[in-house]
Design an enzyme around this catalytic site. Structure first.
Site, PDB file in Angstrom:
ATOM      1  N   LYS A  13      45.470  90.735  60.406  1.00 18.24           N
ATOM      2  CA  LYS A  13      45.050  92.451  60.263  1.00 18.24           C
ATOM      3  C   LYS A  13      44.468  92.833  61.226  1.00 18.24           C
ATOM      4  CE  LYS A  13      45.292  90.461  55.967  1.00 18.24           C
ATOM      5  NZ  LYS A  13      43.539  89.968  55.299  1.00 18.24           N
ATOM      6  N   LYS A  60      33.724  85.215  65.619  1.00 17.88           N
ATOM      7  CA  LYS A  60      33.147  86.503  64.722  1.00 17.88           C
ATOM      8  C   LYS A  60      32.452  86.946  65.473  1.00 17.88           C
ATOM      9  CE  LYS A  60      36.719  85.768  61.126  1.00 17.88           C
ATOM     10  NZ  LYS A  60      36.473  85.955  59.448  1.00 17.88           N
ATOM     11  N   LYS A  93      47.887  85.867  67.841  1.00 15.77           N
ATOM     12  CA  LYS A  93      48.136  85.599  66.840  1.00 15.77           C
ATOM     13  C   LYS A  93      47.861  86.890  66.397  1.00 15.77           C
ATOM     14  CE  LYS A  93      45.121  84.531  63.412  1.00 15.77           C
ATOM     15  NZ  LYS A  93      45.688  85.193  61.316  1.00 15.77           N
TER      16      LYS A  93
END
Ligand code: ATP
Ligand code: MG
Length: 325
Positions: free
Chosen positions: A196, A113, A193
């Protein structure tokens, strides 16, 4: 009796991947009378990436409505918003002080991330500690998760173990991840994948015309209508096989192999299948999104149940740490 716990972040509207990969399997597990399910909306976690409060409140409602739309029995089980049970944040602080810095620094999901996101904040770094608190507050023993969450679960166990050593007794229950290998990663519009945060997702609760538009956006190769096509390397076919009946899937497979069947036809069939298969969840979802007071009432009721258990755990922890007499 096994206690199952799982949470979904309110970082966006729930999509087909969340529904097939997490919500439906969790609801199936919750139907076993041997199990007691604790499903919560991880709205505190969503603050690591989403700062807009109006959007968060909307996503919280959408996630709650989705659980209900797929038949989660909130009366038999426990269903709540993480932020409304303050013991989550309190335990999280205590556990922070039992978490070695290198353990967090080595977390692969943080490394991933921090490379992708512009805002790399401390909340993102300590995320696994809040997650440990979420689990340990409720003495949960089974945590159904995707493979990506395995390392976080190991951390929860490690942190609980360190606390128990100090306490001299097993106050915190060591959780076990339950990784269902059968659950595949659902591909998004672009074949990555579905996520959101990748903006490649299908929101099955969209109004019909918008759902149709988004379904048409699924990536396909440039084969012409009359050419035979490879079903196994096509995203539309993959998604169709996740929602349609076996006979319908077989028919589409043959159509692909025979040729004379375009991707446009397949996308139209997928769209119609969404409407048919999700007719009832769509109806219930819309009902709760329009009757938000009823939804609020359900969550408040769940929060009272969750709080009672959380307070019991936090009472024991405070005692060990000298924060209560
Ligand atoms: P974000 O992009 O904010 O991480 P997300 O779409 O990945 O959001 P999460 O809230 O991280 O969704 O995940 C909720 C649950 O849904 C998790 O159990 C996760 O494993 C599952 N899930 C998410 N995306 C998929 C997918 N594409 N296929 C299968 N399961 C998924
Ligand atoms: Mg995710």
């Amino acid at each position: 009796m096994a206690r199952i716990l799982t949470g979904i972040q309110s970082s966006g509207r729930p999509h087909l991947g969340n529904i097939l990969g997490a919500i439906k399997p969790a609801i199936e597990l919750s139907k076993n009378p041997q199990n007691e399910s604790f499903f919560f909306i991880a709205d505190l976690h969503s603050l690591t990436t989403l700062k807009n409060g109006v959007e968060r409140a909307e996503y919280v409602r959408a996630i709650a409505a989705t659980w209900l739309a797929f038949g989660f029995d909130y009366q038999k089980n426990v269903f709540w918003r993480q932020s409304r049970v303050q013991e989550h944040t309190e335990l999280s602080w205590y556990l922070n002080c039992f978490t070695p810095f290198p353990m967090l620094a080595n977390a692969t999901s943080f490394k991933d991330k921090s490379e992708k996101l512009a805002d790399v904040n401390a909340g993102l770094f300590t995320y696994p500690v809040l997650q440990a608190a979420d689990i340990l507050l409720y003495n949960a023993n089974i945590i159904p998760v995707g493979k990506d969450q395995k390392q976080h679960l190991e951390m929860s166990k490690d942190i609980a173990h360190r606390f128990n050593i100090l306490a001299g007794e097993d106050i915190l229950v060591l959780p076990e991840p339950q990784i269902d290998e059968r659950i595949m990663t659902i591909p998004g519009l672009d074949g990555q994948k579905m996520s959101k945060s990748y903006h490649n997702y299908i929101d099955i609760f969209l109004p019909e015309n918008e759902l149709k538009k988004i379904t048409k956006k699924i990536l396909s190769d440039s084969k012409q209508l009359e050419e035979p096509k490879d079903p196994d390397n096509d995203i539309t076919f993959q998604l169709y096989s996740l929602v349609a009946s076996q006979a319908e899937v077989e028919t589409m497979r043959q159509n692909y192999l025979n040729g004379g069947y375009g991707y446009g036809h397949a996308k139209q069939a997928l769209f119609e299948c969404f409407l048919e298969v999700f007719a009832e969840p769509r109806r219930i979802f819309n009902y709760y999104m329009e009757n938000t007071e009823e939804l609020e009432g359900i969550l408040v009721e769940g929060e009272a149940k969750a709080r009672e258990i959380a307070q019991d755990t936090i009472g024991k922890v405070r005692k060990v740490l000298g924060f209560s007499s």
